[in-house]
Motif scaffolding. Structure first.
Motif, short mmCIF file in Angstrom:
data_model
loop_
_atom_site.label_atom_id
_atom_site.label_comp_id
_atom_site.label_asym_id
_atom_site.label_seq_id
_atom_site.Cartn_x
_atom_site.Cartn_y
_atom_site.Cartn_z
N ALA A 9 0.83 -1.21 0.00
CA ALA A 9 0.00 0.00 0.00
C ALA A 9 0.87 1.26 0.00
CB ALA A 9 -0.93 0.00 1.21
N PRO B 23 3.35 0.97 -3.98
CA PRO B 23 2.79 0.04 -4.98
C PRO B 23 3.82 -0.36 -6.04
CG PRO B 23 1.29 1.86 -4.59
CD PRO B 23 2.57 2.20 -3.88
N ARG B 24 4.72 0.57 -6.34
CA ARG B 24 5.77 0.37 -7.34
C ARG B 24 6.61 -0.88 -7.01
NH1 ARG B 24 10.15 4.00 -7.48
NH2 ARG B 24 9.24 5.32 -5.87
N ALA C 233 3.12 -2.26 -9.41
CA ALA C 233 1.74 -1.82 -9.60
C ALA C 233 1.69 -0.30 -9.62
CB ALA C 233 0.86 -2.36 -8.48
N THR C 234 0.58 0.26 -10.17
CA THR C 234 0.49 1.71 -10.29
C THR C 234 -0.41 2.33 -9.24
OG1 THR C 234 -1.09 1.25 -12.02
CG2 THR C 234 1.08 1.98 -12.73
N GLY C 235 -1.21 1.52 -8.56
CA GLY C 235 -2.09 2.07 -7.53
C GLY C 235 -2.14 1.16 -6.32
N ILE C 236 -2.79 1.67 -5.27
CA ILE C 236 -2.83 0.90 -4.02
C ILE C 236 -3.62 -0.40 -4.18
CG2 ILE C 236 -3.69 0.92 -1.64
CD1 ILE C 236 -2.96 3.83 -1.45
N ILE C 237 -4.81 -0.32 -4.83
CA ILE C 237 -5.65 -1.52 -4.97
C ILE C 237 -4.95 -2.61 -5.79
CG2 ILE C 237 -7.90 -2.42 -5.77
CD1 ILE C 237 -8.10 -0.64 -3.27
N PRO C 238 -4.40 -2.27 -6.99
CA PRO C 238 -3.69 -3.31 -7.74
C PRO C 238 -2.50 -3.89 -6.95
CG PRO C 238 -3.99 -1.37 -9.11
CD PRO C 238 -4.48 -1.00 -7.75
N ALA C 239 -1.82 -3.03 -6.18
CA ALA C 239 -0.67 -3.52 -5.40
C ALA C 239 -1.13 -4.50 -4.32
CB ALA C 239 0.07 -2.34 -4.76
#
Ligand SMILES: [Zn+2]
Length: 267
Positions: A144, A147-148, A152-158
């Motif tokens: 969270a 994310p990188r 990932a590019t956002g918190i949810i995808p991460a």
């Protein structure tokens, strides 16, 4: 000033390693890790601060208690040294790969936790939940916060990637345990190992957790065969798998993607 920060990281690692020793000794006994202050397990005299300096006190006291002259386990300086070195490697690996420095304290926490649970597993054949649950939670917090880190590019995808990694890690090890029981007709893997790989999956993602399990099995086979050749163990002796999984997970934490790219480039 890389070398100066490396020295500071090493000294910090030594002190955290000293605290790891307290956890290793007290957690399996379900004693508080804060109070009372450290005492000699043989004569039960409290250890003065000047006899509790990581690494150096052991050398000055030549491995013996100041009061009763009883032997101090070599485990104490070894754990301190190991955590000290891991702190330096963690700092250098983040720097050399151009990663965010936010990762450094997270990596330090990961290293210290894995050392603690490895030594406890080695001695008692358990991986305590009080070490593993915070580690799983922190894996999701890291996703969270950065994310990188899981590409990932956002918190949810991460968070979803962390969840995927945890599931792949936990399920793979659970499956290995089921197969092991079917083939060897005995308990091969504990639930602690399953939780450990769920934690590593949340921290490092599904690709790295699979590589970590593979590397862990590789290290375990090499060590196992060496032990059998040296006649220190027999085929089928009980060896905890946790420390090897932890070794694999530390290798992937520092060098995982490099190993994977090297492998993919080679074949
Ligand atoms: Zn003593």
């Amino acid at each position: 000033m890389n070398w100066l920060i490396s020295i500071i990281a090493f000294l910090l690692g030594l002190s955290i390693g000293s605290f790891c020793n307290v956890c290793i000794y007290r957690l399996p006994l379900r004693k508080s890790i804060i109070l009372p202050r450290s005492y000699c397990p043989l004569c039960e005299k409290q250890i003065a601060w000047y006899d509790n300096i990581p690494l150096f006190s052991f050398l000055i006291l030549k491995g013996r208690c100041r009061h009763c002259r009883g032997p101090i386990s070599i485990q104490y300086p070894l754990v301190e040294l190991l955590v000290g070195l891991l702190f330096v490697v963690a700092y250098l690996s983040v720097g050399s790969r151009g990663l965010s420095s936010i990762l450094i304290p997270f990596f330090w926490y990961f290293c210290a936790s894995l050392v603690v649970l490895s030594v406890i597993d080695w001695k008692h054949f358990i991986i305590p939940d009080v070490v593993i649950y915070p580690l799983i939670l922190l894996g999701f917090i890291l996703a969270a916060v950065l994310p990188r880190h899981l590409d990932a590019t956002g918190i949810i995808p991460a968070l979803l990637r962390a969840l995927l990694g945890a599931s792949v890690g936990g399920l793979s090890l659970w499956l290995i345990g089921v197969l092991g029981r079917a083939v060897f007709k005995k308990e091969a893997m504990g639930l602690g190992d399953v939780k450990l790989m769920a934690a590593v999956g949340a921290w490092q993602g599904w690709q790295m957790v699979l590589l970590a399990i593979f590397l862990g099995a590789l290290v375990a086979s090499v060590v196992g065969v060496t032990f059998i050749i040296l006649k220190k163990a027999q085929w089928g002796s009980r060896i905890p798998f946790g420390p090897f999984l932890a070794a694999g997970s530390l290798i992937t934490l520092f060098f995982g993607w490099e190993i994977l790219f090297w492998y993919l480039g080679l074949y």
